[in-house]
Design a protein around this motif. Structure first.
Motif, PDB file in Angstrom:
ATOM      1  N   LEU A  83       0.826  -1.209   0.000  1.00 49.68           N
ATOM      2  CA  LEU A  83       0.000   0.000   0.000  1.00 49.68           C
ATOM      3  C   LEU A  83       0.861   1.261   0.000  1.00 49.68           C
ATOM      4  O   LEU A  83       0.506   2.256  -0.647  1.00 49.68           O
ATOM      5  CB  LEU A  83      -0.933   0.003   1.213  1.00 49.68           C
ATOM      6  N   SER A  84       1.991   1.218   0.707  1.00 44.57           N
ATOM      7  CA  SER A  84       2.893   2.369   0.717  1.00 44.57           C
ATOM      8  C   SER A  84       3.426   2.635  -0.687  1.00 44.57           C
ATOM      9  O   SER A  84       3.483   3.785  -1.143  1.00 44.57           O
ATOM     10  CB  SER A  84       4.059   2.129   1.681  1.00 44.57           C
ATOM     11  N   ASP A  85       3.816   1.572  -1.377  1.00 43.19           N
ATOM     12  CA  ASP A  85       4.311   1.733  -2.738  1.00 43.19           C
ATOM     13  C   ASP A  85       3.236   2.292  -3.665  1.00 43.19           C
ATOM     14  O   ASP A  85       3.500   3.144  -4.519  1.00 43.19           O
ATOM     15  CB  ASP A  85       4.810   0.381  -3.283  1.00 43.19           C
ATOM     16  N   ILE A  86       2.005   1.806  -3.508  1.00 42.09           N
ATOM     17  CA  ILE A  86       0.909   2.297  -4.341  1.00 42.09           C
ATOM     18  C   ILE A  86       0.701   3.798  -4.119  1.00 42.09           C
ATOM     19  O   ILE A  86       0.541   4.571  -5.069  1.00 42.09           O
ATOM     20  CB  ILE A  86      -0.385   1.526  -4.033  1.00 42.09           C
ATOM     21  N   GLY A  92       3.856  10.129  -7.287  1.00 42.34           N
ATOM     22  CA  GLY A  92       4.777  10.451  -8.365  1.00 42.34           C
ATOM     23  C   GLY A  92       4.058  10.800  -9.647  1.00 42.34           C
ATOM     24  O   GLY A  92       4.411  11.762 -10.341  1.00 42.34           O
ATOM     25  N   VAL A  93       3.023  10.037  -9.965  1.00 44.22           N
ATOM     26  CA  VAL A  93       2.252  10.296 -11.187  1.00 44.22           C
ATOM     27  C   VAL A  93       1.519  11.637 -11.084  1.00 44.22           C
ATOM     28  O   VAL A  93       1.376  12.355 -12.081  1.00 44.22           O
ATOM     29  CB  VAL A  93       1.237   9.159 -11.436  1.00 44.22           C
ATOM     30  N   LEU A  94       1.084  11.984  -9.889  1.00 45.73           N
ATOM     31  CA  LEU A  94       0.355  13.239  -9.689  1.00 45.73           C
ATOM     32  C   LEU A  94       1.272  14.463  -9.647  1.00 45.73           C
ATOM     33  O   LEU A  94       0.800  15.590  -9.554  1.00 45.73           O
ATOM     34  CB  LEU A  94      -0.461  13.172  -8.395  1.00 45.73           C
ATOM     35  N   GLY A  95       2.592  14.217  -9.662  1.00 46.31           N
ATOM     36  CA  GLY A  95       3.519  15.345  -9.727  1.00 46.31           C
ATOM     37  C   GLY A  95       4.316  15.630  -8.484  1.00 46.31           C
ATOM     38  O   GLY A  95       5.030  16.629  -8.421  1.00 46.31           O
ATOM     39  N   ALA A  96       4.243  14.768  -7.464  1.00 48.72           N
ATOM     40  CA  ALA A  96       5.001  15.012  -6.233  1.00 48.72           C
ATOM     41  C   ALA A  96       6.499  14.964  -6.490  1.00 48.72           C
ATOM     42  O   ALA A  96       7.276  15.640  -5.824  1.00 48.72           O
ATOM     43  CB  ALA A  96       4.619  13.986  -5.168  1.00 48.72           C
ATOM     44  N   LEU A 134       9.073  17.721  -5.294  1.00 48.60           N
ATOM     45  CA  LEU A 134      10.177  17.403  -4.393  1.00 48.60           C
ATOM     46  C   LEU A 134      11.491  17.953  -4.930  1.00 48.60           C
ATOM     47  O   LEU A 134      12.330  18.429  -4.162  1.00 48.60           O
ATOM     48  CB  LEU A 134      10.284  15.881  -4.214  1.00 48.60           C
ATOM     49  N   SER A 135      11.663  17.913  -6.239  1.00 44.56           N
ATOM     50  CA  SER A 135      12.904  18.392  -6.841  1.00 44.56           C
ATOM     51  C   SER A 135      13.062  19.901  -6.684  1.00 44.56           C
ATOM     52  O   SER A 135      14.162  20.438  -6.829  1.00 44.56           O
ATOM     53  CB  SER A 135      12.956  18.015  -8.328  1.00 44.56           C
ATOM     54  N   ARG A 136      11.965  20.606  -6.374  1.00 44.99           N
ATOM     55  CA  ARG A 136      12.023  22.057  -6.203  1.00 44.99           C
ATOM     56  C   ARG A 136      12.331  22.455  -4.760  1.00 44.99           C
ATOM     57  O   ARG A 136      12.391  23.651  -4.444  1.00 44.99           O
ATOM     58  CB  ARG A 136      10.691  22.694  -6.630  1.00 44.99           C
ATOM     59  N   LEU A 181      13.288   8.898  -4.150  1.00 46.86           N
ATOM     60  CA  LEU A 181      14.058   9.146  -5.364  1.00 46.86           C
ATOM     61  C   LEU A 181      13.704   8.155  -6.464  1.00 46.86           C
ATOM     62  O   LEU A 181      13.639   8.515  -7.642  1.00 46.86           O
ATOM     63  CB  LEU A 181      15.558   9.069  -5.045  1.00 46.86           C
ATOM     64  N   ASP A 182      13.476   6.904  -6.083  1.00 45.96           N
ATOM     65  CA  ASP A 182      13.162   5.877  -7.084  1.00 45.96           C
ATOM     66  C   ASP A 182      11.672   5.825  -7.409  1.00 45.96           C
ATOM     67  O   ASP A 182      11.265   5.991  -8.559  1.00 45.96           O
ATOM     68  CB  ASP A 182      13.620   4.491  -6.592  1.00 45.96           C
ATOM     69  N   THR A 183      10.862   5.589  -6.373  1.00 48.97           N
ATOM     70  CA  THR A 183       9.437   5.379  -6.596  1.00 48.97           C
ATOM     71  C   THR A 183       8.709   6.653  -7.019  1.00 48.97           C
ATOM     72  O   THR A 183       7.945   6.650  -7.991  1.00 48.97           O
ATOM     73  CB  THR A 183       8.775   4.813  -5.325  1.00 48.97           C
ATOM     74  N   VAL A 184       8.960   7.743  -6.297  1.00 49.69           N
ATOM     75  CA  VAL A 184       8.232   8.978  -6.597  1.00 49.69           C
ATOM     76  C   VAL A 184       8.838   9.707  -7.799  1.00 49.69           C
ATOM     77  O   VAL A 184       8.154   9.991  -8.781  1.00 49.69           O
ATOM     78  CB  VAL A 184       8.211   9.911  -5.362  1.00 49.69           C
ATOM     79  N   VAL A 185      10.130  10.015  -7.718  1.00 52.22           N
ATOM     80  CA  VAL A 185      10.763  10.820  -8.762  1.00 52.22           C
ATOM     81  C   VAL A 185      10.932  10.036 -10.060  1.00 52.22           C
ATOM     82  O   VAL A 185      10.478  10.467 -11.126  1.00 52.22           O
ATOM     83  CB  VAL A 185      12.126  11.358  -8.285  1.00 52.22           C
ATOM     84  N   LEU A 186      11.594   8.876  -9.980  1.00 52.10           N
ATOM     85  CA  LEU A 186      11.891   8.124 -11.204  1.00 52.10           C
ATOM     86  C   LEU A 186      10.631   7.556 -11.845  1.00 52.10           C
ATOM     87  O   LEU A 186      10.371   7.761 -13.040  1.00 52.10           O
ATOM     88  CB  LEU A 186      12.885   7.001 -10.905  1.00 52.10           C
ATOM     89  N   LEU A 187       9.833   6.828 -11.065  1.00 49.45           N
ATOM     90  CA  LEU A 187       8.610   6.254 -11.622  1.00 49.45           C
ATOM     91  C   LEU A 187       7.639   7.345 -12.077  1.00 49.45           C
ATOM     92  O   LEU A 187       6.980   7.220 -13.110  1.00 49.45           O
ATOM     93  CB  LEU A 187       7.931   5.345 -10.601  1.00 49.45           C
ATOM     94  N   GLY A 188       7.564   8.416 -11.289  1.00 52.76           N
ATOM     95  CA  GLY A 188       6.685   9.514 -11.668  1.00 52.76           C
ATOM     96  C   GLY A 188       7.112  10.153 -12.982  1.00 52.76           C
ATOM     97  O   GLY A 188       6.283  10.460 -13.840  1.00 52.76           O
TER      98      GLY A 188
END
Length: 210
Positions: A50-53, A59-63, A67-69, A132-139
């Motif tokens: 559930l955490s990964d989901i 990430g898809v929604l733009g987080a 985060l990069s900002r 960095l991986d799940t949110v940024v990269l996958l997003g």
């Protein structure tokens, strides 16, 4: 019915999601250990999946872009994660040096559900690699699929759920091997080394981000 582009997006998300999570890390090591001990496995698997989901959706929604900002947040998260992983590594090392506490059904007090879930949440949400991986990269990758970005996200989420379910509930197949204290000593020693190595790498990254 899914179109060909949608199926490609799902397959790509599944492949990238598995590629990111099928590796020795704090979260996987914890899930494996809980599966071997048969302690709150369903809860641990559910928390991880559930955490990964949630993180993939963020990430898809733009987080990831948001985060990069905020550059100052990355070193803070890195140092916090390093401290937590170092402490977890120390505890694993102590377990490895106490053979009496290594058997799956004996030795020491079994952790309660709340403590187990709390540890699992910390290992997941205090780990900068998750963001960095799940949110940024996958997003970022999901955004390249345009209208099919959610199919990509669904594929990644399925990969995560399948992996954690297989790791958590499949670990019991290895219990005959871990019937020997020496096997638990090796596992906990390995976990300790991995946790300390991850803590050092996060601290180095945090310094580099300053």
């Amino acid at each position: 019915m899914l179109t060909t582009p949608a199926l490609v997006a799902v397959a790509s998300g599944l492949a990238l999601g598995l590629g990111l999570i099928v590796a020795i890390g704090a979260q996987n090591a914890f899930v494996l250990r809980q599966g071997l001990r048969l302690e709150h496995v369903a809860a641990v698997v559910a928390v991880c999946a559930l955490s990964d989901i949630l993180l993939i959706a963020a990430g898809v929604l733009g987080a990831g872009a948001a985060l990069s900002r905020v550059p100052w947040l990355i070193p803070v998260v890195c140092f916090a994660g390093a401290a937590f992983l170092l402490a977890y590594g120390v505890f694993a090392a102590r377990r490895a040096m106490r053979p009496g506490a290594l058997l799956p059904d004996a030795g020491g007090v079994r952790a309660g559900l709340a403590a187990t879930v709390g540890t699992c949440l910390a290992l997941t949400w205090l780990n900068p690699h998750v963001y960095l991986d799940t949110v940024v990269l996958l997003g970022s990758m999901a955004s390249t699929y345009g209208a099919h970005r959610w199919e990509f996200a669904a594929g990644a989420a399925v990969g995560s759920a399948v992996w954690f379910t297989g790791l958590g509930f499949g670990a019991r197949l290895l219990r005959p091997v871990f019937a020997r204290p020496a096997a638990w000593r090796v596992l906990d020693a390995t976990i300790a080394v991995v946790m300390v190595a991850l803590a050092v790498s996060l601290a180095v990254r945090g310094v580099g981000e300053l």
